[in-house]
Design a protein around this motif. Structure first.
Motif, PDB file in Angstrom:
ATOM      1  N   VAL A  47     -97.745 -15.433  53.781  1.00 19.01           N
ATOM      2  CA  VAL A  47     -97.905 -14.268  54.663  1.00 19.01           C
ATOM      3  C   VAL A  47     -99.355 -13.805  54.610  1.00 19.01           C
ATOM      4  CG1 VAL A  47     -95.535 -13.480  54.577  1.00 19.01           C
ATOM      5  CG2 VAL A  47     -97.113 -12.751  52.792  1.00 19.01           C
ATOM      6  N   ASN A  48     -99.842 -13.369  55.753  1.00 19.48           N
ATOM      7  CA  ASN A  48    -101.217 -12.854  55.868  1.00 19.48           C
ATOM      8  C   ASN A  48    -101.123 -11.369  56.216  1.00 19.48           C
ATOM      9  OD1 ASN A  48    -103.984 -12.695  56.049  1.00 19.48           O
ATOM     10  ND2 ASN A  48    -104.207 -14.384  57.479  1.00 19.48           N
ATOM     11  N   LYS A  49    -102.180 -10.830  56.713  1.00 21.84           N
ATOM     12  CA  LYS A  49    -102.266  -9.397  57.001  1.00 21.84           C
ATOM     13  C   LYS A  49    -101.370  -8.994  58.175  1.00 21.84           C
ATOM     14  CE  LYS A  49    -106.205 -10.449  59.939  1.00 21.84           C
ATOM     15  NZ  LYS A  49    -107.646 -10.389  60.111  1.00 21.84           N
ATOM     16  N   LEU A  50    -101.079  -7.712  58.253  1.00 24.50           N
ATOM     17  CA  LEU A  50    -100.512  -7.093  59.444  1.00 24.50           C
ATOM     18  C   LEU A  50    -101.689  -6.635  60.304  1.00 24.50           C
ATOM     19  CD1 LEU A  50     -97.851  -4.795  57.719  1.00 24.50           C
ATOM     20  CD2 LEU A  50     -97.466  -7.070  58.664  1.00 24.50           C
ATOM     21  N   SER A  51    -101.700  -7.009  61.567  1.00 27.69           N
ATOM     22  CA  SER A  51    -102.848  -6.688  62.420  1.00 27.69           C
ATOM     23  C   SER A  51    -102.384  -6.021  63.704  1.00 27.69           C
ATOM     24  CB  SER A  51    -103.639  -7.964  62.747  1.00 27.69           C
ATOM     25  OG  SER A  51    -102.797  -8.909  63.385  1.00 27.69           O
ATOM     26  N   GLN A 154     -99.214 -16.245  71.242  1.00 28.98           N
ATOM     27  CA  GLN A 154     -99.637 -14.981  70.641  1.00 28.98           C
ATOM     28  C   GLN A 154     -99.609 -15.143  69.130  1.00 28.98           C
ATOM     29  OE1 GLN A 154     -97.542 -11.072  71.586  1.00 28.98           O
ATOM     30  NE2 GLN A 154     -96.869 -11.451  69.488  1.00 28.98           N
ATOM     31  N   GLN A 155    -100.708 -14.783  68.491  1.00 31.80           N
ATOM     32  CA  GLN A 155    -100.764 -14.890  67.036  1.00 31.80           C
ATOM     33  C   GLN A 155     -99.837 -13.859  66.403  1.00 31.80           C
ATOM     34  OE1 GLN A 155    -104.449 -15.741  64.803  1.00 31.80           O
ATOM     35  NE2 GLN A 155    -105.500 -15.341  66.723  1.00 31.80           N
ATOM     36  N   PHE A 519    -115.685 -12.982  76.477  1.00 34.44           N
ATOM     37  CA  PHE A 519    -114.792 -13.824  75.670  1.00 34.44           C
ATOM     38  C   PHE A 519    -115.019 -13.604  74.179  1.00 34.44           C
ATOM     39  CE2 PHE A 519    -115.132 -16.073  79.734  1.00 34.44           C
ATOM     40  CZ  PHE A 519    -113.783 -16.252  80.026  1.00 34.44           C
ATOM     41  N   ILE A 520    -116.252 -13.341  73.801  1.00 33.83           N
ATOM     42  CA  ILE A 520    -116.541 -13.085  72.383  1.00 33.83           C
ATOM     43  C   ILE A 520    -115.885 -11.778  71.947  1.00 33.83           C
ATOM     44  CG2 ILE A 520    -118.380 -12.603  70.724  1.00 33.83           C
ATOM     45  CD1 ILE A 520    -120.179 -14.458  72.384  1.00 33.83           C
ATOM     46  N   LEU A 526    -109.294  -8.524  70.375  1.00 35.10           N
ATOM     47  CA  LEU A 526    -107.923  -8.784  70.824  1.00 35.10           C
ATOM     48  C   LEU A 526    -107.298  -9.945  70.061  1.00 35.10           C
ATOM     49  CD1 LEU A 526    -108.173  -8.238  74.693  1.00 35.10           C
ATOM     50  CD2 LEU A 526    -107.377  -6.657  72.922  1.00 35.10           C
ATOM     51  N   GLN A 527    -107.971 -10.370  68.982  1.00 32.30           N
ATOM     52  CA  GLN A 527    -107.427 -11.343  68.034  1.00 32.30           C
ATOM     53  C   GLN A 527    -107.004 -12.643  68.708  1.00 32.30           C
ATOM     54  OE1 GLN A 527    -104.379  -9.140  66.011  1.00 32.30           O
ATOM     55  NE2 GLN A 527    -105.781  -7.536  65.397  1.00 32.30           N
ATOM     56  N   GLN A 528    -107.928 -13.206  69.472  1.00 31.48           N
ATOM     57  CA  GLN A 528    -107.710 -14.512  70.057  1.00 31.48           C
ATOM     58  C   GLN A 528    -108.702 -15.495  69.461  1.00 31.48           C
ATOM     59  OE1 GLN A 528    -107.685 -14.421  74.340  1.00 31.48           O
ATOM     60  NE2 GLN A 528    -106.215 -12.737  74.444  1.00 31.48           N
ATOM     61  N   PHE A 529    -108.366 -16.769  69.572  1.00 31.30           N
ATOM     62  CA  PHE A 529    -109.255 -17.799  69.039  1.00 31.30           C
ATOM     63  C   PHE A 529    -110.437 -17.997  69.977  1.00 31.30           C
ATOM     64  CE2 PHE A 529    -105.107 -19.149  67.250  1.00 31.30           C
ATOM     65  CZ  PHE A 529    -105.448 -19.046  65.905  1.00 31.30           C
TER      66      PHE A 529
END
Length: 641
Positions: A47-51, A154-155, A519-520, A526-529
């Motif tokens: 598990v990672n962070k809650l974002s 969606q992440q 995009f950057i 917005l937590q996209q790659f």
């Protein structure tokens, strides 16, 4: 000589100590080798962070009262992961490769009033749960309504949803307590090994009902029964978050063979943006560059050639005295500017920033900093910034010596501390705000100590080494002599007003990058790659050319109007693009983001202020060196008595 050797050894000692000070079990680069799994190999979900895109404040997974394993183990994290707020820990979710499971019970939770309130707050702020399997982030596949076959990812999955159900007029909070995992794998044709190529989930909210008394994970659920082959679907009776009402957490696992190879497993995650928009950005920027290149070519090949030919063909003394245009100010054009020390510091810092970005982008284009290397990009940028300090010291000392300066240590000291000091001060205040919110995004003391050690132990000594080498080099000779008495500058036309020309000069460099900037910002907030480093590198080259050309054009017009104060104006002309970057960031904040909390707004504008300041230093230095080269070229091309 001994002192120089000591300074050269210091950076390596500090690097070792700073890397050891990173939170976790060491410094590593994750996920660079494929993992092979057999049928009986256990798979452990981390598990990672809650974002949340609404608050921009990450929290650790176990900040909510989720089901816990017997012992919580923190994974080792590199510098970039810690700064991003990642907190990777083990979880009770586990299964075996290619062994589907149904209705596994994790635990039963009866939240008290405080815990229920925490769940509701996270649901209200649209927090997502991030998980990892074999270094792949957990994603939720979403069908696009505008395209039949297109799927975006969606992440992470939302903690829950807020809404109404039958018989209720008020909004309720429902938690996603059942997870249906899908693990896609690529099987080796010759062996029984398989490699994981996708990790997806469909979250559900279901109010589980069980028979008899609670018997842990052996309890038989009536709402999700593996014996009856009945699993969870969209439930008409979702699990509401209320104090003192039990919540049962369950999960399914299914496996699906895929044609996707391990080397291509990130492709489906990264195809979230339209390449055509990036090409439009490149074409738009190239149009600006071609327009400016045409103007520069006209000035250099026609106007300047004509001017130089005319100046060099003057035969009589009377004709020589009737100088006009830019040749008229040859005796003042290389006069030392006001606040020359500060200019040297900013130019040196800009060289440091330019070197860091150039090397980072080259490595990113070659694939060394892909999203699979979590935190690698930020780690690389920080370390490269530190090691580029030697070029910062050299550049500032060389320019300082050209201005007849003798105290190179003072310039090296200011170069080493001014820009990093301002950024660190802002960062420290923002980190204190994050710490006050009890967010996992707050940088721990050990990492803060490591950052200070990198700064003082490596960057500062390298700046002094560069300054020492630059001070020992012979001073750059001016192509013309400078008069003792400064010439009076005539009254300028309104369009040559310094403030007006500086603000105009920053528009085109910003125009060359603003589409890619969208995009950057989207990838950050917005937590996209973001993975199109090839496009970014092209835009970076276009930015360099645009900054250089617009500064040269405006510098030429300035000299022709007999204004020789070009040093600072050349820096500020292209550097003013940072103002437009910050204004665009404000526009993006109010149009694209849904941030409502004041703390989150302060964090956004604080970090964008740092980014704009860095952009100012970078573009200003590019414009300065372009103008510096241009003026030396034209004044060394004419005969001056």
């Amino acid at each position: 000589m001994e002192a120089a050797r000591s300074l050269a050894i210091l950076p390596w000692i500090a690097l070792v100590f700073s890397l050891c000070a990173i939170r976790g079990n060491g410094f590593y680069l994750p996920g660079v080798a494929p993992a092979d799994f057999q049928k009986k190999d256990p798979l452990q979900v981390k598990v990672n962070k809650l974002s949340s895109t609404k608050t921009q404040l990450p929290y650790s997974y176990y900040s909510l009262p989720y089901c816990m394993p017997n012992v919580i183990v923190d994974s080792a994290e590199n510098l970039g992961e810690v700064l991003r707020g990642d907190r990777i820990e083990n979880s009770p979710y586990g299964f075996f490769m290619r062994e589907p499971q149904m209705c596994n019970i994790i635990c039963k939770l009866t939240p008290n009033e405080k815990q229920a309130k925490e769940f509701r707050e996270k649901i209200e702020d649209e927090y997502r749960v991030n998980m990892i399997l074999d270094n792949l982030p957990l994603v939720v596949p979403i069908k696009r309504l505008d395209q039949d076959s297109s799927t975006v990812y969606q992440q992470g999955f939302h903690v829950g949803v807020k809404g109404q159900y039958t018989g209720s007029k008020d909004d309720k909070y429902f938690i996603h307590n059942h997870l249906s995992f899908l693990v896609k794998f690529h099987k080796d044709e010759q062996t029984d090994f398989a490699r994981i190529v996708a990790f997806e989930v469909k979250p559900f909210s279901v109010k589980h009902v069980y028979e008899g008394n609670w018997n842990g994970n052996r309890t038989r659920l009536m709402t999700c029964d593996p014996h009856a082959k009945r699993t969870v679907s969209n439930s008409d009776n979702p699990q509401e978050v209320e104090e003192n009402k039990e919540i049962i957490f369950t999960y399914d696992v299914d496996f699906q063979e895929s044609e996707i190879k391990w080397a291509s497993r990130w492709d489906s995650y990264l195809l979230m943006s339209d390449d055509q928009i990036h090409w439009f950005s490149i074409v738009n920027s190239l149009m600006i560059v071609l327009f400016l290149s045409g103007m520069v070519a006209m000035i250099m090949l026609r106007t300047l050639y004509r001017d130089i030919s005319k100046y060099n063909q003057l035969e009589t003394q009377e004709e020589a005295l009737e100088e006009t245009g830019w040749k008229l100010v040859h005796g003042d054009v290389f006069r030392t500017p006001t606040n020359s020390d500060l200019l040297c510091v900013y130019v040196g810092t800009g060289v440091q920033f330019f070197g860091m970005l150039l090397v980072t982008m080259i490595f990113a284009v070659l694939g060394f900093l892909s999203p699979s290397n979590r935190g690698g990009l930020m780690s690389a940028m920080l370390l490269l910034w530190v090691f580029m300090g030697i070029f910062a010291g050299y550049s500032s000392a060389r320019l300082y010596k050209m201005f007849k300066g003798s105290e190179w240590k003072k310039i090296a000291l200011r170069t080493a501390f001014m820009f990093p000091g301002v950024v660190f001060a802002i960062f420290f205040v923002l980190n204190a705000i994050i710490w006050g919110e009890k967010s996992s995004g707050a940088v721990p003391f050990s990492t803060m100590f490591a950052l200070v050690l990198l700064w003082f132990g490596i960057s500062v000594p390298l700046v002094f080494i560069g300054g020492y080498v630059g001070s020992k080099k012979p001073a750059v000779e001016d192509p013309v002599k400078t008069n003792k008495i400064p010439r009076q500058i005539p009254e300028q036309a309104w369009y040559m007003n310094p403030l007006f020309s500086i603000l105009i000069g920053g528009i085109l460099p910003f125009g060359a990058v603003f589409i890619e900037l969208f995009f950057i910002l989207t990838s950050i907030w917005l937590q996209q790659f973001y993975y199109l480093f090839g496009f970014l590198f092209l835009v970076f080259i276009i930015l360099i050319v645009t900054c250089a050309e617009i500064t040269i054009v405006l510098c030429y017009f300035q000299l022709c109007s007999e204004d020789y104060l070009w040093w600072w104006r050349s820096y500020l002309t292209s550097g003013s693009s940072a103002l437009y970057l910050f204004l665009y960031a404000a526009f993006y904040f109010f149009t694209k983001l849904e941030i409502t909390k004041m703390v989150s707004g302060i964090l956004y504008f604080g970090y964008m202020l740092i980014a704009s300041y860095a952009f100012f230093v970078l573009t200003g230095t590019i414009g300065f060196y372009a103008c510096f080269w241009f003026t030396r070229l034209i004044y060394s091309s004419v005969k001056i008595d």
